[in-house]
Design a protein around this motif. Structure first.
Motif, PDB file in Angstrom:
ATOM      1  N   MET A   1       0.838  -1.189   0.000  1.00  0.00           N
ATOM      2  CA  MET A   1       0.000   0.000   0.000  1.00  0.00           C
ATOM      3  C   MET A   1       0.875   1.241   0.000  1.00  0.00           C
ATOM      4  N   GLY A   2       0.264   2.352  -0.404  1.00  0.00           N
ATOM      5  CA  GLY A   2       0.965   3.629  -0.365  1.00  0.00           C
ATOM      6  C   GLY A   2       0.998   4.317  -1.721  1.00  0.00           C
ATOM      7  N   GLU A   3       1.856   5.313  -1.806  1.00  0.00           N
ATOM      8  CA  GLU A   3       2.011   6.070  -3.053  1.00  0.00           C
ATOM      9  C   GLU A   3       2.577   5.172  -4.146  1.00  0.00           C
ATOM     10  N   VAL A   4       1.934   5.230  -5.327  1.00  0.00           N
ATOM     11  CA  VAL A   4       2.371   4.406  -6.454  1.00  0.00           C
ATOM     12  C   VAL A   4       3.296   5.240  -7.343  1.00  0.00           C
ATOM     13  N   GLN A   5       4.421   4.648  -7.708  1.00  0.00           N
ATOM     14  CA  GLN A   5       5.377   5.320  -8.591  1.00  0.00           C
ATOM     15  C   GLN A   5       5.671   4.436  -9.796  1.00  0.00           C
ATOM     16  N   VAL A   6       5.902   5.081 -10.940  1.00  0.00           N
ATOM     17  CA  VAL A   6       6.274   4.370 -12.164  1.00  0.00           C
ATOM     18  C   VAL A   6       7.670   4.806 -12.577  1.00  0.00           C
ATOM     19  N   TYR A   7       8.382   3.890 -13.224  1.00  0.00           N
ATOM     20  CA  TYR A   7       9.758   4.185 -13.635  1.00  0.00           C
ATOM     21  C   TYR A   7       9.786   4.462 -15.134  1.00  0.00           C
ATOM     22  N   THR A   8      10.194   5.643 -15.476  1.00  0.00           N
ATOM     23  CA  THR A   8      10.291   6.031 -16.883  1.00  0.00           C
ATOM     24  C   THR A   8      11.359   7.098 -17.036  1.00  0.00           C
ATOM     25  N   ASN A   9      12.055   7.060 -18.143  1.00  0.00           N
ATOM     26  CA  ASN A   9      13.128   8.033 -18.422  1.00  0.00           C
ATOM     27  C   ASN A   9      14.130   8.106 -17.272  1.00  0.00           C
ATOM     28  N   ASN A  10      14.476   6.914 -16.743  1.00  0.00           N
ATOM     29  CA  ASN A  10      15.512   6.783 -15.716  1.00  0.00           C
ATOM     30  C   ASN A  10      15.153   7.458 -14.392  1.00  0.00           C
ATOM     31  N   ARG A  11      13.860   7.538 -14.065  1.00  0.00           N
ATOM     32  CA  ARG A  11      13.485   8.115 -12.774  1.00  0.00           C
ATOM     33  C   ARG A  11      12.115   7.567 -12.369  1.00  0.00           C
ATOM     34  N   TRP A  12      11.847   7.600 -11.044  1.00  0.00           N
ATOM     35  CA  TRP A  12      10.552   7.226 -10.491  1.00  0.00           C
ATOM     36  C   TRP A  12       9.682   8.467 -10.370  1.00  0.00           C
ATOM     37  N   ILE A  13       8.468   8.383 -10.920  1.00  0.00           N
ATOM     38  CA  ILE A  13       7.571   9.539 -10.879  1.00  0.00           C
ATOM     39  C   ILE A  13       6.201   9.086 -10.356  1.00  0.00           C
ATOM     40  N   PRO A  14       5.424   9.995  -9.759  1.00  0.00           N
ATOM     41  CA  PRO A  14       4.100   9.626  -9.249  1.00  0.00           C
ATOM     42  C   PRO A  14       3.044   9.630 -10.350  1.00  0.00           C
ATOM     43  N   ILE A  15       1.857   9.089 -10.003  1.00  0.00           N
ATOM     44  CA  ILE A  15       0.706   9.073 -10.907  1.00  0.00           C
ATOM     45  C   ILE A  15      -0.289  10.123 -10.439  1.00  0.00           C
ATOM     46  N   CYS A  16      -0.752  10.961 -11.334  1.00  0.00           N
ATOM     47  CA  CYS A  16      -1.717  11.999 -10.982  1.00  0.00           C
ATOM     48  C   CYS A  16      -3.072  11.347 -10.667  1.00  0.00           C
ATOM     49  N   TYR A  17      -3.695  11.844  -9.604  1.00  0.00           N
ATOM     50  CA  TYR A  17      -4.947  11.242  -9.131  1.00  0.00           C
ATOM     51  C   TYR A  17      -6.152  11.650  -9.977  1.00  0.00           C
ATOM     52  N   ARG A  18      -6.021  12.670 -10.791  1.00  0.00           N
ATOM     53  CA  ARG A  18      -7.143  13.130 -11.597  1.00  0.00           C
ATOM     54  C   ARG A  18      -7.644  12.016 -12.521  1.00  0.00           C
ATOM     55  N   ASN A  19      -8.958  11.743 -12.462  1.00  0.00           N
ATOM     56  CA  ASN A  19      -9.628  10.721 -13.285  1.00  0.00           C
ATOM     57  C   ASN A  19      -9.175   9.293 -12.979  1.00  0.00           C
ATOM     58  N   PHE A  20      -8.477   9.125 -11.870  1.00  0.00           N
ATOM     59  CA  PHE A  20      -8.033   7.785 -11.479  1.00  0.00           C
ATOM     60  C   PHE A  20      -9.178   7.055 -10.789  1.00  0.00           C
ATOM     61  N   GLY A  21      -9.366   5.741 -11.093  1.00  0.00           N
ATOM     62  CA  GLY A  21     -10.479   4.997 -10.509  1.00  0.00           C
ATOM     63  C   GLY A  21     -10.106   3.554 -10.198  1.00  0.00           C
ATOM     64  N   TRP A  22     -11.146   2.757  -9.878  1.00  0.00           N
ATOM     65  CA  TRP A  22     -10.925   1.374  -9.462  1.00  0.00           C
ATOM     66  C   TRP A  22     -10.311   0.525 -10.570  1.00  0.00           C
ATOM     67  N   GLN A  23     -10.667   0.781 -11.819  1.00  0.00           N
ATOM     68  CA  GLN A  23     -10.116  -0.038 -12.900  1.00  0.00           C
ATOM     69  C   GLN A  23      -8.601   0.108 -12.979  1.00  0.00           C
ATOM     70  N   GLU A  24      -8.126   1.344 -12.815  1.00  0.00           N
ATOM     71  CA  GLU A  24      -6.688   1.583 -12.842  1.00  0.00           C
ATOM     72  C   GLU A  24      -6.010   0.963 -11.618  1.00  0.00           C
ATOM     73  N   ALA A  25      -6.679   1.071 -10.447  1.00  0.00           N
ATOM     74  CA  ALA A  25      -6.107   0.510  -9.222  1.00  0.00           C
ATOM     75  C   ALA A  25      -5.970  -1.001  -9.315  1.00  0.00           C
ATOM     76  N   VAL A  26      -6.969  -1.661  -9.899  1.00  0.00           N
ATOM     77  CA  VAL A  26      -6.927  -3.117 -10.044  1.00  0.00           C
ATOM     78  C   VAL A  26      -5.754  -3.536 -10.926  1.00  0.00           C
ATOM     79  N   VAL A  27      -5.512  -2.814 -12.013  1.00  0.00           N
ATOM     80  CA  VAL A  27      -4.406  -3.148 -12.914  1.00  0.00           C
ATOM     81  C   VAL A  27      -3.069  -2.963 -12.203  1.00  0.00           C
ATOM     82  N   ILE A  28      -2.943  -1.898 -11.416  1.00  0.00           N
ATOM     83  CA  ILE A  28      -1.704  -1.660 -10.666  1.00  0.00           C
ATOM     84  C   ILE A  28      -1.425  -2.825  -9.720  1.00  0.00           C
ATOM     85  N   CYS A  29      -2.442  -3.231  -8.966  1.00  0.00           N
ATOM     86  CA  CYS A  29      -2.251  -4.332  -8.021  1.00  0.00           C
ATOM     87  C   CYS A  29      -1.931  -5.632  -8.748  1.00  0.00           C
ATOM     88  N   ARG A  30      -2.588  -5.859  -9.878  1.00  0.00           N
ATOM     89  CA  ARG A  30      -2.327  -7.078 -10.651  1.00  0.00           C
ATOM     90  C   ARG A  30      -0.881  -7.097 -11.132  1.00  0.00           C
TER      91      ARG A  30
END
Length: 326
Positions: A48-77
């Motif tokens: 659990m916690g803040e989700v970060q993605v790795y791109t262009n040689n750095r870890w960046i956060p995901i903007c919460y705007r328009n984020f929903g359960w479908q996106e959360a399920v894919v992240i956990c999967r």
């Protein structure tokens, strides 16, 4: 080399040059089309916690705007979990880049199969970033229905503890609770939605018809704020009825309290707002002296079904009430 180039038509060359131009103008042109990995992590905890993605040689956060359960399920999967159990937006002061406009269908195995963009520090104006909690194991699929509780085991199997009124391996079937014969005294059990009720035979009462049989002349106090106060009821012919308030006094109340095992009567005018649920006025007047052991020994005791012509049956009239002590 010349022979291979000659195999392309003019239209083929124009198409290739067009796509090269798109790629140069938009480096994320192929995010949806190519099998490009997009690593994920929780910034500080394992599930659990803040989700970060790795791109262009750095870890960046995901903007919460328009984020929903479908996106959360894919992240956990993608992170190896079964499902998502919670999502929220977490305030962040500043990031030079964000993953924005994330749009998943919910069936994807990882985020790179979803649509998204990489934006600069102005692309997430709310500065709210995605925080997700994931669940593992078969219970993460929420197999139990109707608010059943899932219990997983080491073999990746599960059992469901079903709430009242439901049964089945996943709590999918409504239970007929009368099959367990919950009513006492050969009462009739009536199955209801998520429950049942007992229709008591003559002389028995209580939620399960567990009280009784009731002797004629038995007395009880009902309908008050506690068991020590309320209207006075007396039992006859399989029905509880009340006593007329017209001549009701402390002597009468003292006998009732004594018959019920109390030491003293506190008040015989305690509960003006108390009304009987149903039933007749069985007694018109008692005229007790206060020393009797039972109201049936009072001089005025006489079984009657007080008629509508009596003041006791007029609209708004209260039955006899009492508050006992000791």
């Amino acid at each position: 080399m010349t022979d291979r180039l000659n195999t392309f038509s003019t239209s083929d060359v124009i198409t290739i040059l067009y796509h090269i131009t798109l790629i140069n103008k938009n480096p994320h042109f192929f995010h949806k089309e190519v099998n490009k990995t997009l690593p994920l992590r929780f910034s500080n905890q394992q599930r659990m916690g803040e989700v970060q993605v790795y791109t262009n040689n750095r870890w960046i956060p995901i903007c919460y705007r328009n984020f929903g359960w479908q996106e959360a399920v894919v992240i956990c999967r993608q992170l190896g979990f079964t499902n998502a159990s919670r999502l929220s937006g977490k305030a962040l002061r500043h990031s030079s880049n964000y993953l924005v406009n994330l749009n998943c269908a919910g069936r994807e195995m990882s985020l790179h199969q979803c649509r998204y963009k990489i934006g600069n520090n102005n692309s997430c104006t709310e500065r709210n970033i995605v925080s997700v909690e994931c669940v593992a194991g078969v219970c993460g699929l929420y197999p139990c229905q109707n608010n059943g509780t899932c219990l997983g085991n080491a073999n990746n199997n599960f059992t469901c503890n079903c709430p009242r009124g439901w049964t089945g391996s996943t709590c999918e079937r409504e239970m007929n609770e009368c099959t367990s014969n919950p009513c006492s005294a050969n009462a009739t059990c009536i199955d209801e939605f998520q429950g049942y009720s007992c229709r008591c035979p003559s002389g028995y009462y209580g939620q399960f018809c567990q009280e009784g049989p009731v002797a004629t002349g038995s007395v009880r106090i009902s309908g008050g704020r506690n068991i020590h106060e309320g209207y006075v009821e007396i039992y006859q012919n399989g029905q509880w009825g009340t006593i007329c308030h017209d001549s009701w006094n402390l002597h009468d109340g003292r006998v009732v309290c004594s018959q019920l095992g109390y030491v003293e009567v506190e008040n015989v005018d305690c509960c003006k707002s108390t009304q009987p649920k149903s039933g007749p006025f069985w007694i018109a007047a008692l005229n007790c002296t206060g020393s009797e052991s039972s109201i049936q020994n009072c001089p005025g005791f006489q079984w009657r079904n007080v008629t509508a012509t009596s003041s006791c049956s007029r609209k708004g009239h209260n039955p006899a009430t009492v508050r006992c002590a000791g």
